[in-house]
Write a protein that holds these residues in place. Structure first.
Motif, PDB file in Angstrom:
ATOM      1  N   SER A   5      19.857  38.029  31.852  1.00  0.00           N
ATOM      2  CA  SER A   5      20.470  38.982  32.774  1.00  0.00           C
ATOM      3  C   SER A   5      21.964  38.702  32.842  1.00  0.00           C
ATOM      4  CB  SER A   5      19.847  38.844  34.166  1.00  0.00           C
ATOM      5  OG  SER A   5      20.224  37.602  34.748  1.00  0.00           O
ATOM      6  N   GLU A   6      22.716  39.670  33.324  1.00  0.00           N
ATOM      7  CA  GLU A   6      24.154  39.474  33.491  1.00  0.00           C
ATOM      8  C   GLU A   6      24.411  38.363  34.512  1.00  0.00           C
ATOM      9  OE1 GLU A   6      26.511  41.017  31.455  1.00  0.00           O
ATOM     10  OE2 GLU A   6      24.649  41.626  30.476  1.00  0.00           O
ATOM     11  N   LEU A   7      23.564  38.261  35.524  1.00  0.00           N
ATOM     12  CA  LEU A   7      23.682  37.178  36.509  1.00  0.00           C
ATOM     13  C   LEU A   7      23.541  35.826  35.828  1.00  0.00           C
ATOM     14  CD1 LEU A   7      23.780  35.909  39.358  1.00  0.00           C
ATOM     15  CD2 LEU A   7      21.326  36.409  39.548  1.00  0.00           C
ATOM     16  N   GLN A   8      22.535  35.682  34.963  1.00  0.00           N
ATOM     17  CA  GLN A   8      22.342  34.401  34.290  1.00  0.00           C
ATOM     18  C   GLN A   8      23.489  34.097  33.339  1.00  0.00           C
ATOM     19  OE1 GLN A   8      19.811  32.269  35.254  1.00  0.00           O
ATOM     20  NE2 GLN A   8      21.213  30.905  34.217  1.00  0.00           N
ATOM     21  N   LYS A   9      23.988  35.117  32.636  1.00  0.00           N
ATOM     22  CA  LYS A   9      25.154  34.909  31.772  1.00  0.00           C
ATOM     23  C   LYS A   9      26.344  34.428  32.596  1.00  0.00           C
ATOM     24  CE  LYS A   9      24.072  38.631  28.521  1.00  0.00           C
ATOM     25  NZ  LYS A   9      24.562  39.957  28.053  1.00  0.00           N
ATOM     26  N   MET A  10      26.564  35.073  33.760  1.00  0.00           N
ATOM     27  CA  MET A  10      27.679  34.701  34.631  1.00  0.00           C
ATOM     28  C   MET A  10      27.564  33.237  35.040  1.00  0.00           C
ATOM     29  SD  MET A  10      28.737  36.451  38.288  1.00  0.00           S
ATOM     30  CE  MET A  10      27.441  35.675  39.277  1.00  0.00           C
ATOM     31  N   LEU A  11      26.380  32.849  35.494  1.00  0.00           N
ATOM     32  CA  LEU A  11      26.177  31.476  35.966  1.00  0.00           C
ATOM     33  C   LEU A  11      26.199  30.461  34.827  1.00  0.00           C
ATOM     34  CD1 LEU A  11      23.457  32.145  38.669  1.00  0.00           C
ATOM     35  CD2 LEU A  11      25.898  31.668  39.025  1.00  0.00           C
ATOM     36  N   ASP A  12      25.924  30.903  33.597  1.00  0.00           N
ATOM     37  CA  ASP A  12      25.943  30.015  32.431  1.00  0.00           C
ATOM     38  C   ASP A  12      27.321  29.937  31.771  1.00  0.00           C
ATOM     39  OD1 ASP A  12      23.264  29.446  32.787  1.00  0.00           O
ATOM     40  OD2 ASP A  12      22.562  30.785  31.183  1.00  0.00           O
ATOM     41  N   GLY A  13      28.321  30.625  32.328  1.00  0.00           N
ATOM     42  CA  GLY A  13      29.667  30.566  31.775  1.00  0.00           C
ATOM     43  C   GLY A  13      29.870  31.415  30.537  1.00  0.00           C
ATOM     44  N   GLU A  14      29.006  32.402  30.335  1.00  0.00           N
ATOM     45  CA  GLU A  14      29.120  33.297  29.191  1.00  0.00           C
ATOM     46  C   GLU A  14      29.781  34.603  29.619  1.00  0.00           C
ATOM     47  OE1 GLU A  14      25.129  33.832  27.723  1.00  0.00           O
ATOM     48  OE2 GLU A  14      24.766  31.673  27.661  1.00  0.00           O
ATOM     49  N   TYR A  16      30.089  38.209  30.701  1.00  0.00           N
ATOM     50  CA  TYR A  16      29.129  39.038  31.429  1.00  0.00           C
ATOM     51  C   TYR A  16      29.817  40.301  31.933  1.00  0.00           C
ATOM     52  CZ  TYR A  16      31.296  37.515  35.786  1.00  0.00           C
ATOM     53  OH  TYR A  16      32.194  37.286  36.796  1.00  0.00           O
ATOM     54  N   GLN A  17      29.023  41.298  32.264  1.00  0.00           N
ATOM     55  CA  GLN A  17      29.524  42.568  32.791  1.00  0.00           C
ATOM     56  C   GLN A  17      29.406  42.557  34.317  1.00  0.00           C
ATOM     57  OE1 GLN A  17      31.061  44.925  31.071  1.00  0.00           O
ATOM     58  NE2 GLN A  17      30.728  43.825  29.149  1.00  0.00           N
ATOM     59  N   ALA A  18      30.546  42.475  35.004  1.00  0.00           N
ATOM     60  CA  ALA A  18      30.558  42.418  36.469  1.00  0.00           C
ATOM     61  C   ALA A  18      30.047  43.707  37.103  1.00  0.00           C
ATOM     62  CB  ALA A  18      31.960  42.109  36.970  1.00  0.00           C
ATOM     63  N   GLY A  19      30.064  44.814  36.361  1.00  0.00           N
ATOM     64  CA  GLY A  19      29.566  46.084  36.880  1.00  0.00           C
ATOM     65  C   GLY A  19      28.063  46.242  36.804  1.00  0.00           C
ATOM     66  N   ASP A  20      27.363  45.207  36.350  1.00  0.00           N
ATOM     67  CA  ASP A  20      25.908  45.239  36.284  1.00  0.00           C
ATOM     68  C   ASP A  20      25.341  45.563  37.673  1.00  0.00           C
ATOM     69  OD1 ASP A  20      23.254  44.402  34.987  1.00  0.00           O
ATOM     70  OD2 ASP A  20      23.377  43.075  36.742  1.00  0.00           O
ATOM     71  N   ILE A 123      40.250  43.931  27.453  1.00  0.00           N
ATOM     72  CA  ILE A 123      40.159  45.355  27.772  1.00  0.00           C
ATOM     73  C   ILE A 123      38.757  45.922  27.562  1.00  0.00           C
ATOM     74  CG2 ILE A 123      42.615  45.769  27.423  1.00  0.00           C
ATOM     75  CD1 ILE A 123      41.943  46.991  24.713  1.00  0.00           C
ATOM     76  N   LYS A 124      37.885  45.164  26.901  1.00  0.00           N
ATOM     77  CA  LYS A 124      36.486  45.586  26.769  1.00  0.00           C
ATOM     78  C   LYS A 124      35.736  45.443  28.092  1.00  0.00           C
ATOM     79  CE  LYS A 124      36.217  44.230  21.914  1.00  0.00           C
ATOM     80  NZ  LYS A 124      35.623  43.246  20.985  1.00  0.00           N
ATOM     81  N   GLY A 125      36.269  44.631  29.019  1.00  0.00           N
ATOM     82  CA  GLY A 125      35.704  44.544  30.359  1.00  0.00           C
ATOM     83  C   GLY A 125      34.893  43.330  30.738  1.00  0.00           C
ATOM     84  N   PRO A 126      34.383  42.537  29.806  1.00  0.00           N
ATOM     85  CA  PRO A 126      33.575  41.405  30.245  1.00  0.00           C
ATOM     86  C   PRO A 126      34.428  40.338  30.926  1.00  0.00           C
ATOM     87  CG  PRO A 126      33.910  41.258  27.890  1.00  0.00           C
ATOM     88  CD  PRO A 126      34.488  42.580  28.344  1.00  0.00           C
ATOM     89  N   GLU A 127      33.792  39.599  31.799  1.00  0.00           N
ATOM     90  CA  GLU A 127      34.451  38.531  32.543  1.00  0.00           C
ATOM     91  C   GLU A 127      33.780  37.202  32.236  1.00  0.00           C
ATOM     92  OE1 GLU A 127      34.561  39.566  36.707  1.00  0.00           O
ATOM     93  OE2 GLU A 127      35.316  41.576  36.266  1.00  0.00           O
ATOM     94  N   LEU A 128      34.401  36.133  32.722  1.00  0.00           N
ATOM     95  CA  LEU A 128      33.881  34.774  32.567  1.00  0.00           C
ATOM     96  C   LEU A 128      33.977  34.057  33.908  1.00  0.00           C
ATOM     97  CD1 LEU A 128      35.851  34.087  29.316  1.00  0.00           C
ATOM     98  CD2 LEU A 128      33.365  33.932  29.462  1.00  0.00           C
ATOM     99  N   ALA A 129      33.261  32.954  34.025  1.00  0.00           N
ATOM    100  CA  ALA A 129      33.359  32.123  35.226  1.00  0.00           C
ATOM    101  C   ALA A 129      33.039  30.686  34.855  1.00  0.00           C
ATOM    102  CB  ALA A 129      32.395  32.617  36.296  1.00  0.00           C
ATOM    103  N   SER A 130      33.731  29.751  35.510  1.00  0.00           N
ATOM    104  CA  SER A 130      33.489  28.319  35.315  1.00  0.00           C
ATOM    105  C   SER A 130      33.397  27.645  36.678  1.00  0.00           C
ATOM    106  CB  SER A 130      34.621  27.668  34.522  1.00  0.00           C
ATOM    107  OG  SER A 130      34.617  28.122  33.189  1.00  0.00           O
ATOM    108  N   PRO A 131      32.442  26.737  36.858  1.00  0.00           N
ATOM    109  CA  PRO A 131      32.228  26.103  38.164  1.00  0.00           C
ATOM    110  C   PRO A 131      33.403  25.245  38.618  1.00  0.00           C
ATOM    111  CG  PRO A 131      30.811  25.106  36.498  1.00  0.00           C
ATOM    112  CD  PRO A 131      31.523  26.240  35.839  1.00  0.00           C
ATOM    113  N   ILE A 132      33.496  25.085  39.924  1.00  0.00           N
ATOM    114  CA  ILE A 132      34.502  24.242  40.559  1.00  0.00           C
ATOM    115  C   ILE A 132      33.787  23.231  41.434  1.00  0.00           C
ATOM    116  CG2 ILE A 132      36.351  24.203  42.312  1.00  0.00           C
ATOM    117  CD1 ILE A 132      37.232  26.950  41.215  1.00  0.00           C
TER     118      ILE A 132
END
Length: 186
Positions: A5-14, A16-20, A123-132
């Motif tokens: 899922s996009e949620l799992q991708k987000m949490l895994d640092g991959e 992801y599409q924030a508009g999911d 510009i394709k739109g995907p985002e990334l996240a890394s834990p703090i």
């Protein structure tokens, strides 16, 4: 293999599409709780913490002065005796782990979210996240910005207005843009 899922991708640092739709729904729920919370400026700490428990899950002896802003709330883990002053932001697209006895001045910003630096990818739109991760007994001075993927060691003070782009060890005073160790506190 099952598609993530996009949620799992987000949490895994991959990427992801924030508009999911699932992520949008989660953010919308957080916004409703934040709206309630931020309207409670005259309410008691106990009343405000009831809303924070809905937003963050487990929380006990914490005091976040409204207004406060975050993306999801569900990815923020806060230790005992936490204080956050007015107008702070936590973009919790990845896990934000905050230790015990942490204090944040006003306008502190904690960002796990970021975008690809290559324009053609961005510009394709995907985002990334890394834990703090923020250790125990840390003080983040007013206006400090904590960037994605950073760890701040225990017993450390970050000077007001600092931009923390790299890990900061325990038991130091660090400040500046970019933030760097100024002196040992041990």
């Amino acid at each position: 293999m099952e598609k993530k899922s996009e949620l799992q991708k987000m949490l895994d640092g991959e990427l992801y599409q924030a508009g999911d739709p699932e992520l949008v729904h989660m953010r919308d729920n957080a916004r409703l709780l934040l709206s309630r919370y931020n309207a409670m400026m005259g309410a008691s700490l106990e009343e405000r913490n009831m809303v924070l428990k809905e937003l963050l899950g487990k929380c006990s002896t914490i005091d976040i002065q409204p207004p406060f802003f975050c993306d999801y709330g569900a990815h923020i883990s806060v230790g005992e005796n936490f204080f956050m002053n007015f107008n702070c932001v936590i973009l919790d697209c990845a896990q934000v782990t905050i230790g015990n006895n942490v204090m944040c001045g006003p306008f502190v910003q904690i960002y796990t979210a970021y975008h690809p630096v290559i324009a053609s990818e961005r510009i394709k739109g995907p985002e990334l996240a890394s834990p703090i991760t923020i250790g125990d007994n840390v003080w983040l001075g007013g206006g400090a910005i904590i960037c994605p993927g950073v760890t701040i060691g225990s017993n450390t003070t970050i000077g007001a207005g600092s931009v923390v782009t790299k890990d900061i060890p325990a038991n130091v005073f660090a400040a500046g843009n970019p933030c760097k160790v100024i002196r040992s506190l041990a």
